[in-house]
Scaffold this active site. Structure first.
Site, PDB file in Angstrom:
ATOM      1  N   GLU A   1       0.825  -1.208   0.000  1.00 41.24           N
ATOM      2  CA  GLU A   1       0.000   0.000   0.000  1.00 41.24           C
ATOM      3  C   GLU A   1       0.856   1.253   0.000  1.00 41.24           C
ATOM      4  O   GLU A   1       2.080   1.201   0.092  1.00 41.24           O
ATOM      5  CB  GLU A   1      -0.937  -0.008   1.211  1.00 41.24           C
ATOM      6  CG  GLU A   1      -0.216   0.011   2.548  1.00 41.24           C
ATOM      7  CD  GLU A   1      -1.142  -0.184   3.732  1.00 41.24           C
ATOM      8  OE1 GLU A   1      -2.303  -0.618   3.535  1.00 41.24           O
ATOM      9  OE2 GLU A   1      -0.718   0.079   4.873  1.00 41.24           O
TER      10      GLU A   1
ATOM     11  N   ARG B   1      -1.677  -7.713  13.416  1.00 46.70           N
ATOM     12  CA  ARG B   1      -1.474  -6.734  14.489  1.00 46.70           C
ATOM     13  C   ARG B   1      -0.335  -7.201  15.381  1.00 46.70           C
ATOM     14  O   ARG B   1      -0.363  -8.289  15.944  1.00 46.70           O
ATOM     15  CB  ARG B   1      -2.778  -6.570  15.278  1.00 46.70           C
ATOM     16  CG  ARG B   1      -2.789  -5.385  16.232  1.00 46.70           C
ATOM     17  CD  ARG B   1      -4.124  -5.270  16.961  1.00 46.70           C
ATOM     18  NE  ARG B   1      -5.225  -5.014  16.035  1.00 46.70           N
ATOM     19  CZ  ARG B   1      -6.345  -5.732  15.985  1.00 46.70           C
ATOM     20  NH1 ARG B   1      -6.498  -6.763  16.783  1.00 46.70           N
ATOM     21  NH2 ARG B   1      -7.291  -5.417  15.124  1.00 46.70           N
TER      22      ARG B   1
END
Length: 299
Positions: free
Chosen positions: A97, A175
């Site tokens: 990204e 995470r």
């Protein structure tokens, strides 16, 4: 056939702030235009919408996801897998990204990359003893800052950042650390330490900010990678953009002002914080107005 498509964004409220999914082909999270989901539109128009090479590569799945992210609190420290790791874990794609900062609070910051060499074992120890942030590169940010986040790079958006995010069509996030925060039910949020350890690229760079020289009235390249090519335009004068040789859709993301677009003779306006999808068969776009926008396609 239409010359452009404006989809209804998906608004998501999260523990740290809000996301607006502007263009999404994620299953069960697809954006809609005139009653049709994005992937339904791809399946109907095929290469006419996304380009011949893209349709051969991705089929009926739209390959990019575009978001606006408004961080009221710090996001978790996280990492995304590459395609190989994602497929090994049963996911269709990894996640590379980029971020373009649209606005920020005076003290807003973010993390992107590792600031010093650490081993996988040291990584696990730093997560366990709450010191992982000490090994991350931290940046004070302002409007116009750009960051590339290839799969494998540890990162986190900080409170006070409002940014545009362009990424592969994937919602896979591992995470690493979440400041011991609890969810709405009082439980510690789940961490993915093992999966993250498998995904992390431990390469250390001197600077993780994407350098570019802002220029008026021309496209300025920001990111070029196998998954997307992105440029920024900051216009005061009318401009003609030629897409006749491009075998790809084009996404325009409004940043500031209003861009008056004439798309193969059809007119519309691209507002700030709005996204427009141009099909691959579009040949040229004339842009007028004082405006700033991102242009993204697959090279």
């Amino acid at each position: 056939m239409q010359n452009y498509y404006k989809f209804t964004p998906l608004q998501k409220t999260l523990i740290w702030g809000t996301e607006s999914w502007e263009l999404s082909g994620i299953p069960d999270n697809e954006t809609i235009c005139d009653g049709r989901s994005l992937n339904t539109l791809v399946g109907k128009l095929k290469e006419k919408l996304v380009g011949k090479a893209n349709y051969e590569r991705f089929g009926n799945e739209f390959p990019l996801l575009v978001k606006f992210i408004d961080a009221k609190r710090d996001l978790s420290i996280q990492v995304h897998p590459n395609d190989e790791v994602a497929i090994r874990h049963g996911k269709p794609h990894g996640k590379t990204e980029m971020w373009y900062v649209m606005d920020s609070a005076p003290d807003a910051m973010l993390y992107n990359g590792i600031s010093k060499q650490i081993t996988p074992e040291e990584y696990k120890q730093m997560v366990a003893n709450d010191t992982i942030c000490d090994a991350l590169a931290q940046y004070q940010v302002k409007e116009g800052d750009c960051f590339f986040i290839p799969a494998g790079r540890i990162h986190a958006i900080g409170a006070g950042c409002f940014l545009a995010e362009i990424q592969q069509t994937s919602d896979v996030t591992y995470r690493i650390y979440d400041y011991k925060r609890r969810d709405k039910d009082g439980n510690l949020r789940q961490l993915h330490t093992r999966e993250a350890a498998e995904s992390i690229d431990y390469t250390v760079l001197k600077d993780y900010r994407t350098p570019y020289e802002p220029k008026k009235d021309q496209g300025v390249p920001l990111i070029e990678c196998p998954y997307f090519s992105t440029a920024v335009y900051d216009l005061d004068e009318p401009m003609q953009i030629d897409y006749s040789e491009l075998d790809s859709f084009v996404i325009l993301v409004g940043l500031k002002g209003e861009a008056q677009l004439t798309i193969d003779g059809e007119e519309t306006i691209l507002h700030a914080s709005e996204t427009i999808l141009l099909p691959a068969y579009i040949n040229n776009v004339r842009v007028q107005g004082t405006c700033k926008f991102l242009e993204t396609y697959i090279p």
